[in-house]
Design a protein around this motif. Structure first.
Motif, PDB file in Angstrom:
ATOM      1  N   ALA A   1       0.817  -1.216   0.000  1.00 37.94           N
ATOM      2  CA  ALA A   1       0.000   0.000   0.000  1.00 37.94           C
ATOM      3  C   ALA A   1       0.848   1.262   0.000  1.00 37.94           C
ATOM      4  N   VAL A   2       2.102   1.179   0.481  1.00 38.41           N
ATOM      5  CA  VAL A   2       2.943   2.375   0.529  1.00 38.41           C
ATOM      6  C   VAL A   2       3.263   2.874  -0.876  1.00 38.41           C
ATOM      7  N   TYR A   3       3.139   2.014  -1.888  1.00 39.91           N
ATOM      8  CA  TYR A   3       3.372   2.418  -3.271  1.00 39.91           C
ATOM      9  C   TYR A   3       2.098   2.889  -3.963  1.00 39.91           C
ATOM     10  N   ASP A   4       0.942   2.618  -3.377  1.00 43.43           N
ATOM     11  CA  ASP A   4      -0.322   2.951  -4.016  1.00 43.43           C
ATOM     12  C   ASP A   4      -0.549   4.462  -3.974  1.00 43.43           C
TER      13      ASP A   4
ATOM     14  N   ARG B   1      -1.602   7.036  -0.851  1.00 48.10           N
ATOM     15  CA  ARG B   1      -0.752   8.167  -0.450  1.00 48.10           C
ATOM     16  C   ARG B   1      -1.526   9.478  -0.477  1.00 48.10           C
ATOM     17  N   LEU B   2      -2.279   9.701  -1.557  1.00 47.13           N
ATOM     18  CA  LEU B   2      -3.040  10.943  -1.674  1.00 47.13           C
ATOM     19  C   LEU B   2      -4.106  11.035  -0.588  1.00 47.13           C
ATOM     20  N   SER B   3      -4.747   9.912  -0.307  1.00 49.48           N
ATOM     21  CA  SER B   3      -5.786   9.905   0.722  1.00 49.48           C
ATOM     22  C   SER B   3      -5.205  10.235   2.094  1.00 49.48           C
TER      23      SER B   3
ATOM     24  N   VAL C   1      11.243  20.103  -6.819  1.00 50.12           N
ATOM     25  CA  VAL C   1      11.434  21.146  -5.810  1.00 50.12           C
ATOM     26  C   VAL C   1      10.152  21.415  -5.018  1.00 50.12           C
ATOM     27  N   VAL C   2       9.017  20.904  -5.500  1.00 54.72           N
ATOM     28  CA  VAL C   2       7.751  21.207  -4.844  1.00 54.72           C
ATOM     29  C   VAL C   2       7.661  20.540  -3.483  1.00 54.72           C
ATOM     30  N   ALA C   3       8.125  19.296  -3.387  1.00 51.72           N
ATOM     31  CA  ALA C   3       8.018  18.562  -2.120  1.00 51.72           C
ATOM     32  C   ALA C   3       8.783  19.237  -0.989  1.00 51.72           C
ATOM     33  N   PRO C   4      10.060  19.609  -1.170  1.00 52.81           N
ATOM     34  CA  PRO C   4      10.753  20.290  -0.071  1.00 52.81           C
ATOM     35  C   PRO C   4      10.081  21.597   0.342  1.00 52.81           C
ATOM     36  N   ILE C   5       9.556  22.342  -0.643  1.00 57.83           N
ATOM     37  CA  ILE C   5       8.914  23.613  -0.320  1.00 57.83           C
ATOM     38  C   ILE C   5       7.593  23.389   0.422  1.00 57.83           C
ATOM     39  N   ALA C   6       6.736  22.525  -0.136  1.00 49.78           N
ATOM     40  CA  ALA C   6       5.401  22.317   0.442  1.00 49.78           C
ATOM     41  C   ALA C   6       5.489  21.669   1.826  1.00 49.78           C
ATOM     42  N   TYR C   7       6.242  20.584   1.920  1.00 49.97           N
ATOM     43  CA  TYR C   7       6.318  19.881   3.193  1.00 49.97           C
ATOM     44  C   TYR C   7       7.227  20.598   4.189  1.00 49.97           C
TER      45      TYR C   7
ATOM     46  N   LEU D   1       3.023  14.874  -4.503  1.00 54.84           N
ATOM     47  CA  LEU D   1       2.874  13.471  -4.886  1.00 54.84           C
ATOM     48  C   LEU D   1       2.417  13.318  -6.333  1.00 54.84           C
ATOM     49  N   THR D   2       1.592  14.228  -6.810  1.00 53.36           N
ATOM     50  CA  THR D   2       1.046  14.097  -8.160  1.00 53.36           C
ATOM     51  C   THR D   2       1.958  14.686  -9.235  1.00 53.36           C
ATOM     52  N   LEU D   3       2.697  15.742  -8.904  1.00 55.68           N
ATOM     53  CA  LEU D   3       3.530  16.378  -9.920  1.00 55.68           C
ATOM     54  C   LEU D   3       4.604  15.451 -10.490  1.00 55.68           C
ATOM     55  N   PRO D   4       5.333  14.679  -9.683  1.00 62.06           N
ATOM     56  CA  PRO D   4       6.319  13.772 -10.277  1.00 62.06           C
ATOM     57  C   PRO D   4       5.705  12.718 -11.196  1.00 62.06           C
TER      58      PRO D   4
END
Length: 506
Positions: A349-352, A356-358, A495-501, A402-405
């Motif tokens: 499930a960690v790959y689903d 992840r989005l939920s 770069v979105v993940a480091p900024i957002a999270y 999660l969706t951008l990549p």
């Protein structure tokens, strides 16, 4: 905790429980083990034993550090989270190792059979692609009846859930593509191309949730129009026809696909309807919670049992247990325990992506939804709009990294589209559930009585409100998708993940 709509006082900061560190440990450990297994999948032995020993050592060191910090003043407050993290690492390591060993055994059994004549038991709805239709199926040895393993079946024919197919297949090991990696995470050990179908039937299941779903889908006729495909996707979790429609492209461009996916919002509306009905039935509080849990579990199975739906049901079960035990339900604790339990049972499930989005969206709504709503109300945004807009903005904040990549695109009209389409889709879910229930029961009674002439008229009448709301939802999605720059491509998505999270952590 009270909600402050305006003024200087911020909402009360949510409490992050130690079980959150348990969930982080389980997910991180399972992800590392499965990633190592994927990299080793073509080498025979998919279990990275050095990695398993390293994670076990990390767990032991975490317990030792927590014990040392316990009772040492201010640092003692972090002892319990560290111990929970170590426990999660150990649980995730053991669960992922067992999962990989089962995958390895299935892979050897399927590839060792070498294809040829076999029996395929189809599990789940088919997906349409350039090479035909694909489905998940359990491969069974035609001579011994032994279940070999789960495979991804490619066929020119649409194989429905519950089908039993005797066919001649060409079996091929998973390659190194991203698609094969996603199938690996689903537990599928190989791909099987059907050369010829020798015999096709349906597994004998009697009256079951699966048979009721098949009857409901037949009544809905999802292939008849885009609107019925939207109803089938929202109510039954069937997206085969919807994914082939123009409406799906508009929903994707507007960031509305989460409204179709069976998730927490579906169960929230079902819980609200059940609570109103049970309140007048004179049942005790415990009986009400039990009935709600059983109905939601049945609906989760009815819609296909996606990881995001299972997560929602687990959270409902945890909240119900707290209420029945005269304790206060706590959403962050429920989410953490549900995630840890689900990944421990199914590490893949960690790959689903849906899972992840939920999890990410629910977590951010719990932690930051009140803050965003507070600031919107401070800007004199009306409360009903602030409620809906805050959820949309926070969910997009959580899911963009999660969706951008994966897709490389971001919907700029998503907040507006969700404000317009969200209420219509909520009404579609309620009316669709009621209408599909009436139409399905009518079809069953007509079959028993031997009268089928009026079934079509009854189904059309019962589903008319849902059809109207589906048309309205598709119309708003088309309008929003037609706005210039509704969907833009983003090249540097990493770069979105480091900024957002990073902003979330701050």
């Amino acid at each position: 905790m009270g909600m402050v709509g305006s003024g200087r006082d911020l909402p009360v900061r949510p409490y992050v429980p130690p079980t959150a560190f348990l969930a982080v440990g389980v997910c991180a450990s399972a992800l590392l083990m499965l990633e190592a297994g994927w990299r080793l999948h073509d080498c025979g032995d998919v279990v990275s034993w050095p990695g398993a020993w390293a994670l076990s050592l990390m767990s032991v060191l975490s317990f030792a550090l927590a014990r040392r910090l316990r009772g040492s003043g201010r640092l003692g407050s972090i002892a319990r989270p560290i111990a929970m993290f170590g426990m999660g690492v150990l649980i995730g390591c053991v669960a992922a190792t067992g999962w990989l060993l089962r995958w390895q055994a299935g892979s050897r059994a399927v590839l060792g059979a070498g294809g040829g004549a076999c029996v395929l038991l189809v599990r789940g709805d088919p997906s349409a692609g350039e090479r035909g239709f694909s489905s998940t199926a359990l491969m069974v040895d035609v001579d011994t009846g032994k279940r070999l393993g789960s495979v991804r079946v490619l066929s020119d024919a649409k194989l429905e859930n519950g089908s039993s197919v005797r066919a001649v297949c060409r079996v091929k090991a998973l390659d190194d593509s991203d698609y094969a990696r996603s199938r690996f995470a689903k537990g599928e050990v190989a791909s099987a191309r059907i050369v010829s179908i020798l015999e096709q039937g349906t597994e004998a299941r009697g009256v079951s949730i699966g048979s009721l779903r098949a009857r409901a889908l037949r009544v809905l006729d999802a292939g008849g129009s885009d609107y019925r495909a939207l109803v089938a996707g929202t109510v039954c979790g069937r997206t085969t026809e919807l994914n082939q429609s123009e409406a799906q492209a508009d929903f994707s461009a507007c960031g509305l696909t989460h409204l179709v996916a069976v998730s927490g919002s579906h169960f929230a509306y079902i819980a609200a309807m059940l609570e109103r009905a049970l309140r007048h039935a004179g049942l005790s509080k415990g009986a009400q919670q039990l009935v709600m849990l059983l109905v939601m579990a049945a609906y989760m199975v009815f819609t296909g049992g996606a990881p995001s739906a299972i997560r929602s049901v687990c959270m409902v079960a945890i909240a119900s247990a707290a209420i029945m035990g005269h304790r206060r339900a706590h959403a962050p604790s429920g989410l953490a325990i549900a995630v840890a339990a689900l990944v421990a049972v199914d590490p893949g499930a960690v790959y689903d992506l849906g899972f992840r989005l939920s999890v990410a969206s629910v977590l951010f709504i719990i932690l930051f939804g009140r803050y965003v709503r507070h600031h919107l109300c401070a800007l004199h945004v009306p409360a009903p709009i602030a409620d809906a807009l805050s959820i949309t903005l926070v969910a997009q904040w959580a899911t963009l990294p999660l969706t951008l990549p994966v897709f490389g695109e971001v919907s700029l009209v998503s907040p507006l589209a969700n404000l317009l389409v969200g209420p219509a889709m909520s009404g579609l879910l309620v009316t669709g559930l009621l209408g599909t229930g009436v139409a399905t029961i009518s079809d069953m009674l007509a079959q028993v009585a031997g009268v089928s002439g009026a079934v079509g008229a009854i189904a059309e009448f019962a589903l008319a409100p849902a059809d109207g709301l589906a048309r309205l939802s598709v119309f708003f999605a088309q309008v929003c998708a037609g706005i210039p720059f509704a969907l833009v491509s983003v090249e540097s998505s990493w770069v979105v993940a480091p900024i957002a999270y990073g902003a979330a952590l701050l």
